[in-house]
Design a protein around this motif. Structure first.
Motif, mmCIF file in Angstrom:
data_model
loop_
_atom_site.group_PDB
_atom_site.id
_atom_site.type_symbol
_atom_site.label_atom_id
_atom_site.label_comp_id
_atom_site.label_asym_id
_atom_site.label_seq_id
_atom_site.Cartn_x
_atom_site.Cartn_y
_atom_site.Cartn_z
ATOM 1 N N ALA A 58 49.261 -56.076 17.496
ATOM 2 C CA ALA A 58 49.899 -55.115 16.296
ATOM 3 C C ALA A 58 50.063 -56.134 15.157
ATOM 4 C CB ALA A 58 50.830 -54.519 16.975
ATOM 5 N N ALA A 59 51.181 -57.628 15.022
ATOM 6 C CA ALA A 59 51.651 -58.504 13.989
ATOM 7 C C ALA A 59 50.099 -59.012 13.740
ATOM 8 C CB ALA A 59 52.355 -59.733 14.743
ATOM 9 N N ARG A 60 48.982 -59.570 14.131
ATOM 10 C CA ARG A 60 47.726 -60.025 14.371
ATOM 11 C C ARG A 60 47.553 -58.601 13.232
ATOM 12 N NH1 ARG A 60 43.796 -62.962 17.163
ATOM 13 N NH2 ARG A 60 45.335 -63.652 18.685
ATOM 14 N N LEU A 61 47.208 -57.535 13.622
ATOM 15 C CA LEU A 61 46.845 -56.866 12.648
ATOM 16 C C LEU A 61 47.895 -56.569 11.639
ATOM 17 C CD1 LEU A 61 45.943 -53.737 15.394
ATOM 18 C CD2 LEU A 61 44.270 -55.665 14.038
ATOM 19 N N ALA A 62 48.892 -56.592 11.239
ATOM 20 C CA ALA A 62 49.570 -56.591 10.056
ATOM 21 C C ALA A 62 49.613 -58.076 9.449
ATOM 22 C CB ALA A 62 50.897 -56.284 10.795
ATOM 23 N N ALA A 63 48.714 -59.023 10.031
ATOM 24 C CA ALA A 63 48.496 -59.872 9.098
ATOM 25 C C ALA A 63 47.477 -59.723 8.398
ATOM 26 C CB ALA A 63 48.833 -61.323 9.848
ATOM 27 N N ARG A 64 46.182 -59.147 9.271
ATOM 28 C CA ARG A 64 44.981 -59.164 8.631
ATOM 29 C C ARG A 64 44.597 -57.622 7.686
ATOM 30 N NH1 ARG A 64 40.153 -59.772 11.184
ATOM 31 N NH2 ARG A 64 39.805 -61.614 12.831
ATOM 32 N N LEU A 65 45.532 -56.906 7.626
ATOM 33 C CA LEU A 65 45.604 -55.205 7.176
ATOM 34 C C LEU A 65 47.072 -55.897 6.193
ATOM 35 C CD1 LEU A 65 43.984 -53.499 9.775
ATOM 36 C CD2 LEU A 65 42.556 -54.768 8.271
ATOM 37 N N PRO A 66 46.560 -56.488 4.956
ATOM 38 C CA PRO A 66 47.907 -55.940 4.514
ATOM 39 C C PRO A 66 47.991 -54.868 3.398
ATOM 40 C CG PRO A 66 46.808 -58.193 3.520
ATOM 41 C CD PRO A 66 45.325 -57.370 4.587
ATOM 42 N N GLY A 67 49.180 -53.829 3.290
ATOM 43 C CA GLY A 67 49.753 -53.177 2.739
ATOM 44 C C GLY A 67 49.574 -52.014 3.875
ATOM 45 N N ALA A 68 49.080 -52.405 5.131
ATOM 46 C CA ALA A 68 48.429 -51.647 6.040
ATOM 47 C C ALA A 68 50.378 -50.685 7.224
ATOM 48 C CB ALA A 68 47.702 -51.835 7.494
ATOM 49 N N GLU A 69 50.036 -49.957 7.441
ATOM 50 C CA GLU A 69 51.128 -49.407 8.333
ATOM 51 C C GLU A 69 50.500 -49.274 9.901
ATOM 52 O OE1 GLU A 69 54.332 -45.548 9.620
ATOM 53 O OE2 GLU A 69 52.713 -45.515 7.958
ATOM 54 N N VAL A 70 51.406 -50.479 10.743
ATOM 55 C CA VAL A 70 50.789 -50.995 11.395
ATOM 56 C C VAL A 70 51.884 -50.592 12.877
ATOM 57 C CG1 VAL A 70 50.436 -52.337 13.664
ATOM 58 C CG2 VAL A 70 49.281 -53.026 11.510
ATOM 59 N N LEU A 71 51.722 -49.332 14.024
ATOM 60 C CA LEU A 71 52.701 -49.080 14.953
ATOM 61 C C LEU A 71 52.488 -49.572 15.796
ATOM 62 C CD1 LEU A 71 53.040 -46.793 12.749
ATOM 63 C CD2 LEU A 71 53.374 -44.543 14.617
ATOM 64 N N ALA A 72 53.156 -50.528 16.724
ATOM 65 C CA ALA A 72 53.055 -50.882 17.965
ATOM 66 C C ALA A 72 53.870 -49.792 18.746
ATOM 67 C CB ALA A 72 54.454 -52.150 18.115
ATOM 68 N N VAL A 73 53.478 -48.958 19.474
ATOM 69 C CA VAL A 73 54.100 -47.958 20.466
ATOM 70 C C VAL A 73 53.422 -48.565 22.115
ATOM 71 C CG1 VAL A 73 53.666 -46.196 21.139
ATOM 72 C CG2 VAL A 73 52.285 -46.827 18.923
ATOM 73 N N ASP A 74 54.535 -47.963 23.068
ATOM 74 C CA ASP A 74 55.188 -48.846 24.547
ATOM 75 C C ASP A 74 55.786 -47.958 24.790
ATOM 76 O OD1 ASP A 74 54.018 -51.723 25.424
ATOM 77 O OD2 ASP A 74 55.635 -50.771 26.494
ATOM 78 N N ALA A 75 55.803 -48.134 26.064
ATOM 79 C CA ALA A 75 57.145 -47.019 27.107
ATOM 80 C C ALA A 75 58.740 -48.081 26.998
ATOM 81 C CB ALA A 75 56.223 -46.838 27.699
ATOM 82 N N ASP A 76 58.226 -49.543 26.919
ATOM 83 C CA ASP A 76 59.396 -50.082 27.215
ATOM 84 C C ASP A 76 60.240 -50.684 26.066
ATOM 85 O OD1 ASP A 76 61.011 -52.455 28.673
ATOM 86 O OD2 ASP A 76 60.292 -51.136 30.523
#
Length: 250
Positions: A58-76
């Protein structure tokens, strides 16, 4: 949780994950490449990372896509807190949801169609029926032309070729010393002994990851379920041994 503690445990998490995914770094890069390609010219993208763990992809995607909203989804709750403390929550939103549960999509609080959903070494725990439901859920939230990108243990259809793929994965792990990394059980045992992590483990009475049903579907099984769910195009864009990146276009 201190940033120092979070950094130490996130690093250990990433190391133990290398034990289970052939060339994990390259696989994550390919997933990010696909998302970037699919979203060209679309500002303000909404991207889901399913089964995110602490959120490295998720962090890699946020860095690749400035201005994007990235949700890191996990159960823990522990993994999510590690991600918040290590990566911050300025470009990422950490959301607790058990993927495949009846209300998991509602827990995400989506306010618009999703541009891309990704996952890496996470969805193999779902049984066939649960996986079918999750694929339908994803088809329902993705925009037309949006992509689902799954990097996981997805074997070939032929049993003989599947055995060969497993052997290639084993040989790669031996060459790269991947099996020297600590395993899943060791990581969680160590986390349970760290007093700074104990409050987050206690929130769920232990690790919040779901039990592994391990559907072990071959690639044709995944393709069939994705097409039934409403994805128009499905195919492999990267493979090494039994590690595969499968892309489905809504």
């Amino acid at each position: 949780m201190s940033a120092t503690t979070a950094a130490r445990w996130v690093e250990r998490w990433e190391c133990q994950q290398q034990r289970y995914a052939v060339d994990r770094e390259e696989r994550c890069t390919v997933i990010a490449d696909v998302v970037e390609h699919a979203g060209r010219g679309r500002p303000g993208q909404l991207v889901l990372d399913l089964g995110s763990g602490p959120g490295a992809l998720a962090a890699r995607l946020a860095a690749r896509l400035p201005g994007a909203e990235v949700l890191a989804v996990d159960a823990d709750p522990l993994l999510l807190e590690l991600g918040r403390a290590h990566y911050g929550d300025e470009d990422l939103r950490f959301v607790r949801a058990l993927i495949g549960a009846p209300d998991w999509v509602d827990a995400l609080g989506l306010d618009r169609p999703v541009d891309a959903a990704v996952s890496t070494t996470a969805l193999h725990y779902l049984g066939r029926d649960a996986l079918c439901a999750v694929y339908r859920d994803l088809a329902g939230v993705l925009r037309p032309g949006g992509v689902f990108v799954n990097g996981d243990h997805i074997g070939p259809d032929s049993p003989a070729i599947a055995d060969l793929a497993l052997d290639l994965a084993r040989r790669h792990a031996e060459r790269t010393m991947g099996l020297l990394h600590e395993d899943w059980e060791s990581w969680w045992s160590g986390a349970a002994e760290d007093p700074e992590l104990a409050p987050f483990l206690a929130r769920s009475g232990g690790p919040g990851h779901p039990p592994c049903a391990d559907a072990d579907l071959p690639v044709s099984g995944h393709v069939a379920l994705l097409r039934e769910a409403g994805f128009a195009h499905v195919g492999t864009v990267w493979q090494h041994g039994n590690s595969r990146v499968l892309v489905a276009v809504r």
